[in-house]
Motif scaffolding. Structure first.
Motif, PDB file in Angstrom:
ATOM      1  N   HIS A 106     -35.875  26.025 -10.737  1.00  0.00           N
ATOM      2  CA  HIS A 106     -37.020  25.224 -11.204  1.00  0.00           C
ATOM      3  C   HIS A 106     -36.674  23.736 -11.251  1.00  0.00           C
ATOM      4  O   HIS A 106     -37.507  22.893 -10.953  1.00  0.00           O
ATOM      5  CB  HIS A 106     -37.470  25.697 -12.579  1.00  0.00           C
ATOM      6  CG  HIS A 106     -38.649  24.942 -13.092  1.00  0.00           C
ATOM      7  ND1 HIS A 106     -38.515  23.784 -13.831  1.00  0.00           N
ATOM      8  CD2 HIS A 106     -39.971  25.156 -12.963  1.00  0.00           C
ATOM      9  CE1 HIS A 106     -39.703  23.331 -14.133  1.00  0.00           C
ATOM     10  NE2 HIS A 106     -40.620  24.137 -13.625  1.00  0.00           N
ATOM     11  N   GLU A 107     -35.453  23.424 -11.635  1.00  0.00           N
ATOM     12  CA  GLU A 107     -35.062  22.033 -11.856  1.00  0.00           C
ATOM     13  C   GLU A 107     -34.740  21.258 -10.580  1.00  0.00           C
ATOM     14  O   GLU A 107     -34.818  20.041 -10.589  1.00  0.00           O
ATOM     15  CB  GLU A 107     -33.853  21.971 -12.802  1.00  0.00           C
ATOM     16  CG  GLU A 107     -34.133  22.500 -14.188  1.00  0.00           C
ATOM     17  CD  GLU A 107     -35.012  21.574 -15.014  1.00  0.00           C
ATOM     18  OE1 GLU A 107     -35.094  20.377 -14.701  1.00  0.00           O
ATOM     19  OE2 GLU A 107     -35.608  22.064 -15.981  1.00  0.00           O
ATOM     20  N   VAL A 114     -39.006  28.123 -21.241  1.00  0.00           N
ATOM     21  CA  VAL A 114     -37.788  27.319 -21.220  1.00  0.00           C
ATOM     22  C   VAL A 114     -38.141  25.913 -21.692  1.00  0.00           C
ATOM     23  O   VAL A 114     -39.080  25.297 -21.194  1.00  0.00           O
ATOM     24  CB  VAL A 114     -37.193  27.253 -19.796  1.00  0.00           C
ATOM     25  CG1 VAL A 114     -35.986  26.347 -19.760  1.00  0.00           C
ATOM     26  CG2 VAL A 114     -36.848  28.646 -19.293  1.00  0.00           C
ATOM     27  N   LEU A 115     -37.383  25.430 -22.657  1.00  0.00           N
ATOM     28  CA  LEU A 115     -37.565  24.072 -23.151  1.00  0.00           C
ATOM     29  C   LEU A 115     -36.265  23.306 -22.936  1.00  0.00           C
ATOM     30  O   LEU A 115     -35.260  23.584 -23.604  1.00  0.00           O
ATOM     31  CB  LEU A 115     -37.925  24.075 -24.637  1.00  0.00           C
ATOM     32  CG  LEU A 115     -38.047  22.702 -25.293  1.00  0.00           C
ATOM     33  CD1 LEU A 115     -39.153  21.874 -24.638  1.00  0.00           C
ATOM     34  CD2 LEU A 115     -38.282  22.845 -26.780  1.00  0.00           C
ATOM     35  N   PRO A 116     -36.236  22.372 -21.974  1.00  0.00           N
ATOM     36  CA  PRO A 116     -35.035  21.542 -21.801  1.00  0.00           C
ATOM     37  C   PRO A 116     -34.856  20.636 -23.020  1.00  0.00           C
ATOM     38  O   PRO A 116     -35.819  20.028 -23.494  1.00  0.00           O
ATOM     39  CB  PRO A 116     -35.352  20.708 -20.556  1.00  0.00           C
ATOM     40  CG  PRO A 116     -36.497  21.398 -19.893  1.00  0.00           C
ATOM     41  CD  PRO A 116     -37.266  22.065 -20.997  1.00  0.00           C
ATOM     42  N   MET A 117     -33.638  20.564 -23.517  1.00  0.00           N
ATOM     43  CA  MET A 117     -33.328  19.715 -24.661  1.00  0.00           C
ATOM     44  C   MET A 117     -32.631  18.445 -24.161  1.00  0.00           C
ATOM     45  O   MET A 117     -32.090  18.422 -23.062  1.00  0.00           O
ATOM     46  CB  MET A 117     -32.422  20.466 -25.646  1.00  0.00           C
ATOM     47  CG  MET A 117     -32.936  21.861 -26.024  1.00  0.00           C
ATOM     48  SD  MET A 117     -34.516  21.865 -26.856  1.00  0.00           S
ATOM     49  CE  MET A 117     -33.989  21.381 -28.469  1.00  0.00           C
ATOM     50  N   GLU A 118     -32.637  17.416 -24.966  1.00  0.00           N
ATOM     51  CA  GLU A 118     -32.052  16.142 -24.558  1.00  0.00           C
ATOM     52  C   GLU A 118     -30.548  16.218 -24.315  1.00  0.00           C
ATOM     53  O   GLU A 118     -30.001  15.417 -23.563  1.00  0.00           O
ATOM     54  CB  GLU A 118     -32.353  15.074 -25.612  1.00  0.00           C
ATOM     55  CG  GLU A 118     -33.810  14.678 -25.623  1.00  0.00           C
ATOM     56  CD  GLU A 118     -34.105  13.581 -26.624  1.00  0.00           C
ATOM     57  OE1 GLU A 118     -33.159  13.028 -27.215  1.00  0.00           O
ATOM     58  OE2 GLU A 118     -35.288  13.280 -26.809  1.00  0.00           O
ATOM     59  N   ILE A 152     -38.488  16.520 -20.183  1.00  0.00           N
ATOM     60  CA  ILE A 152     -38.337  17.448 -21.297  1.00  0.00           C
ATOM     61  C   ILE A 152     -39.713  18.031 -21.607  1.00  0.00           C
ATOM     62  O   ILE A 152     -40.363  17.671 -22.568  1.00  0.00           O
ATOM     63  CB  ILE A 152     -37.701  16.753 -22.508  1.00  0.00           C
ATOM     64  CG1 ILE A 152     -36.337  16.201 -22.110  1.00  0.00           C
ATOM     65  CG2 ILE A 152     -37.583  17.716 -23.677  1.00  0.00           C
ATOM     66  CD1 ILE A 152     -35.592  15.499 -23.206  1.00  0.00           C
ATOM     67  N   GLU A 153     -40.152  18.887 -20.716  1.00  0.00           N
ATOM     68  CA  GLU A 153     -41.428  19.594 -20.854  1.00  0.00           C
ATOM     69  C   GLU A 153     -41.138  21.090 -20.736  1.00  0.00           C
ATOM     70  O   GLU A 153     -40.387  21.500 -19.853  1.00  0.00           O
ATOM     71  CB  GLU A 153     -42.402  19.179 -19.753  1.00  0.00           C
ATOM     72  CG  GLU A 153     -42.822  17.724 -19.806  1.00  0.00           C
ATOM     73  CD  GLU A 153     -43.707  17.424 -20.997  1.00  0.00           C
ATOM     74  OE1 GLU A 153     -44.454  18.312 -21.439  1.00  0.00           O
ATOM     75  OE2 GLU A 153     -43.634  16.292 -21.491  1.00  0.00           O
ATOM     76  N   PRO A 154     -41.724  21.905 -21.585  1.00  0.00           N
ATOM     77  CA  PRO A 154     -41.504  23.350 -21.468  1.00  0.00           C
ATOM     78  C   PRO A 154     -42.136  23.900 -20.193  1.00  0.00           C
ATOM     79  O   PRO A 154     -43.111  23.352 -19.686  1.00  0.00           O
ATOM     80  CB  PRO A 154     -42.180  23.925 -22.711  1.00  0.00           C
ATOM     81  CG  PRO A 154     -43.134  22.879 -23.158  1.00  0.00           C
ATOM     82  CD  PRO A 154     -42.611  21.558 -22.677  1.00  0.00           C
TER      83      PRO A 154
END
Length: 76
Positions: A74-75, A22-26, A8-10
């Motif tokens: 990216h992921e 982009v900020l992944p959320m939990e 969870i890193e922008p």
């Protein structure tokens, strides 16, 4: 909901001619912003037919899909 993020890193992506944060959320949602402006919270729907990106915000479906493809790239 199945998610595929690891940390969870922008991070930054390029989509629709814009540099986006982009900020992944939990909870598997990806918060997408341009500068200080929140554009949308996107989430992937993974089906047998593929990955479709939906969300909460004012983005046209085509733009949400393009951003989603960049997030996926990216992921993985």
């Amino acid at each position: 909901m199945k998610t595929f993020f690891h940390e969870i890193e922008p991070y930054q992506i390029q989509a629709s001619g814009m540099r986006l944060s982009v900020l992944p959320m939990e909870d598997g949602v990806y918060r997408v912003s341009h500068g200080n402006k929140l554009l949308a919270d996107l989430y992937p729907e993974i089906t047998a037919a593929g990955i479709f990106w939906n969300g909460f915000g004012q983005l046209p479906v085509r733009v949400a899909e393009e951003i989603g493809q960049q997030i996926y790239a990216h992921e993985i």
